[in-house]
Design an enzyme around this catalytic site. Structure first.
Site, PDB file in Angstrom:
ATOM      1  CB  SER A 129      43.959  40.257  27.608  1.00  0.00           C
ATOM      2  OG  SER A 129      44.640  40.258  28.846  1.00  0.00           O
ATOM      3  CE1 TYR A 154      47.156  37.447  27.814  1.00  0.00           C
ATOM      4  CE2 TYR A 154      46.832  35.819  26.093  1.00  0.00           C
ATOM      5  CZ  TYR A 154      46.315  36.703  27.028  1.00  0.00           C
ATOM      6  OH  TYR A 154      44.958  36.847  27.158  1.00  0.00           O
ATOM      7  CE  LYS A 158      44.483  37.572  23.697  1.00  0.00           C
ATOM      8  NZ  LYS A 158      43.495  36.926  22.809  1.00  0.00           N
TER       9      LYS A 158
HETATM   10  C1  WQD Z   1      46.930  36.457  39.334  1.00  0.00           C
HETATM   11  C2  WQD Z   1      47.728  36.860  40.560  1.00  0.00           C
HETATM   12  C3  WQD Z   1      50.037  36.186  40.517  1.00  0.00           C
HETATM   13  C4  WQD Z   1      49.470  31.871  40.759  1.00  0.00           C
HETATM   14  C5  WQD Z   1      45.505  36.310  33.832  1.00  0.00           C
HETATM   15  C6  WQD Z   1      45.521  35.492  32.593  1.00  0.00           C
HETATM   16  C7  WQD Z   1      45.706  36.351  31.381  1.00  0.00           C
HETATM   17  C8  WQD Z   1      44.759  37.533  31.404  1.00  0.00           C
HETATM   18  C9  WQD Z   1      44.860  38.302  32.704  1.00  0.00           C
HETATM   19  C10 WQD Z   1      42.828  37.158  30.044  1.00  0.00           C
HETATM   20  C11 WQD Z   1      49.134  37.365  40.223  1.00  0.00           C
HETATM   21  C12 WQD Z   1      49.284  35.499  41.648  1.00  0.00           C
HETATM   22  C13 WQD Z   1      49.234  33.238  40.666  1.00  0.00           C
HETATM   23  C14 WQD Z   1      50.081  31.351  41.929  1.00  0.00           C
HETATM   24  C15 WQD Z   1      50.151  33.558  42.869  1.00  0.00           C
HETATM   25  N1  WQD Z   1      43.418  37.123  31.225  1.00  0.00           N
HETATM   26  N2  WQD Z   1      49.559  34.060  41.708  1.00  0.00           N
HETATM   27  N3  WQD Z   1      50.404  32.228  42.942  1.00  0.00           N
HETATM   28  O1  WQD Z   1      48.706  36.859  35.669  1.00  0.00           O
HETATM   29  O2  WQD Z   1      46.652  38.237  36.254  1.00  0.00           O
HETATM   30  O3  WQD Z   1      46.781  36.825  34.116  1.00  0.00           O
HETATM   31  O4  WQD Z   1      44.593  37.370  33.755  1.00  0.00           O
HETATM   32  O5  WQD Z   1      43.315  37.453  29.015  1.00  0.00           O
HETATM   33  O6  WQD Z   1      45.436  35.539  30.263  1.00  0.00           O
HETATM   34  O7  WQD Z   1      46.590  34.582  32.679  1.00  0.00           O
HETATM   35  O8  WQD Z   1      46.515  35.775  36.379  1.00  0.00           O
HETATM   36  O9  WQD Z   1      45.930  33.961  37.909  1.00  0.00           O
HETATM   37  O10 WQD Z   1      48.214  33.919  36.777  1.00  0.00           O
HETATM   38  O11 WQD Z   1      47.767  35.596  38.558  1.00  0.00           O
HETATM   39  O12 WQD Z   1      50.449  34.328  43.802  1.00  0.00           O
HETATM   40  O13 WQD Z   1      50.344  30.123  42.057  1.00  0.00           O
HETATM   41  O14 WQD Z   1      47.917  35.699  41.378  1.00  0.00           O
HETATM   42  O15 WQD Z   1      51.329  36.590  40.935  1.00  0.00           O
HETATM   43  O16 WQD Z   1      49.469  38.421  41.100  1.00  0.00           O
HETATM   44  P1  WQD Z   1      47.247  37.009  35.662  1.00  0.00           P
HETATM   45  P2  WQD Z   1      47.119  34.706  37.387  1.00  0.00           P
END
Ligand code: WQD
Length: 343
Positions: A129, A154, A158
């Site tokens: 990741s 998490y 990784k």
């Molecule tokens: C993305 C952006 C939030 C929800 C994911 C996977 C992780 C890894 C990396 C593979 C952030 C914002 C989110 C909401 C929001 N992938 N957000 N409101 O945290 O980048 O991690 O990708 O391994 O496993 O979880 O993804 O979709 O949670 O958040 O504003 O209700 O969207 O703050 O900036 P993240 P995410």
């Protein structure tokens, strides 16, 4: 060199695993799914069958259970390669349950490597990741960027898993680690997609559930970041593009003659997109006026991270096929489909 076409897919009943199983069938492989169904159910197994018209071999059980894993290798092998998707992946949940994440994500990898060794299986594709980078000093980020302190257990699992692979590969493994950025979307057939358990942690399923009226409104976590519109920037990649990269990684290992090797690739589009840009794109693509508000930052969030995909493009002869608009449209079509399923 193994002549077998059998590929063991741990976590193959999950979101990325199921999409990859479809691509494996399409490329002439014989995928065997192993999944404990702790974070998935049989819905996607049915979807795989509907798309491929093939019966997929499925073993329900835990990758940390060495006896169970050994029995799968003995009864369903010999395997040409192992795709190891099975892991817990919620950043937020890992903060609440760190020990479960360390036991499952690290224990399953160590157990798998031991059973591979026992059965003379050397080729492994590991789901890593972009969270291993933490907040990179420069974006786009390439594979030589140093690991920063992981922002969550998490991400730490990784980092530890990649260290284990670095230390273990020279004992006779040929390994590729694929560092996923943000997989989103669903299969164009609308027969496969993401099925979050409870309220989604991730952005796109939360958007589609809000658009479906299941969630009242979307909260944007933070509007005061040092970015062009104040919201976080990510690299959103279509889940089918992620899946096809795994098939290319298997081919890459088959073409390498070394007895042991370890390579890491960023799996992203190379395009940074902000949360606000994604929301506006969703509204444009679907015509739905999505209710949202800008709220407080979410602890552990990285401000901006997106990939330099030059290494994976060249080595795997792979490029993304789908656009952000495709991903959002497919995600929305899937959301409507599973709502019908549930009604
Ligand atoms: C993305 C952006 C939030 C929800 C994911 C996977 C992780 C890894 C990396 C593979 C952030 C914002 C989110 C909401 C929001 N992938 N957000 N409101 O945290 O980048 O991690 O990708 O391994 O496993 O979880 O993804 O979709 O949670 O958040 O504003 O209700 O969207 O703050 O900036 P993240 P995410």
């Amino acid at each position: 060199m193994s002549l077998s076409k059998k590929i063991l897919v741990t976590g193959g009943a999950g979101y990325i695993g199921a999409h990859t199983v479809v691509e494996l069938f399409a490329s002439g492989y014989e995928p065997v799914i192993l999944d404990d169904l702790s974070r998935s159910d049989r819905t996607l197994l049915n979807g795989i069958q509907e798309i491929t018209h093939r019966d997929v071999s499925f073993f329900e059980g835990d990758c940390c259970d060495k006896q169970f894993l050994s029995e799968v290798f003995k009864s369903a092998g010999p395997f040409a390669c192992i795709l190891h998707f099975a892991a817990y992946k919620s950043v937020g949940e890992s903060v609440e349950k760190p020990l479960e994440y360390y036991r499952n994500n690290i224990g399953s990898l160590v157990t798998l490597l031991e059973v591979m060794q026992d059965n003379n299986v050397r080729d492994l594709i590991f789901s890593s990741s972009c969270t291993v980078y933490g907040q990179p000093d420069h974006v786009p980020v390439n594979e030589s960027a140093p690991f920063k302190r992981a922002e969550s257990p998490y991400g730490a699992t990784k980092q530890v898993c990649e260290r284990i692979l670095e230390d273990a590969y020279s004992t006779g493994f040929r390994i590729v680690s694929l560092r996923y950025f943000n997989p989103i979307g669903a299969h164009p057939s609308t027969l496969l997609g993401e099925i979050p358990i409870g309220a989604p942690n991730n952005l796109v399923p939360y958007i589609t559930q809000t658009a479906a009226g299941i969630r009242e409104k979307l909260t944007v976590f933070g509007g005061d970041y040092d970015t062009h519109d104040g919201t976080c920037i990510r690299d959103f990649i279509h889940v089918v593009d992620v899946a096809t990269a795994h098939v290319k990684a298997i081919e890459y290992l088959k073409q390498r003659s070394e007895e042991s090797l370890y390579e890491v690739f960023n799996l992203g589009t190379g395009i940074g997109v902000s949360v606000m840009q994604l929301i506006k794109k969703f509204i444009r693509v679907t015509g739905i006026n999505l209710p949202y508000t800008v709220g407080a930052r979410r602890p552990g969030d990285i401000e901006k991270v997106f990939a330099d995909p030059a290494k994976v493009n060249k080595a795997l002869h792979w490029k993304v096929k789908y656009s952000i608009a495709d991903s959002l449209l497919h995600a929305w079509q899937w959301e409507k489909k599973i709502r019908d399923l549930k009604n």
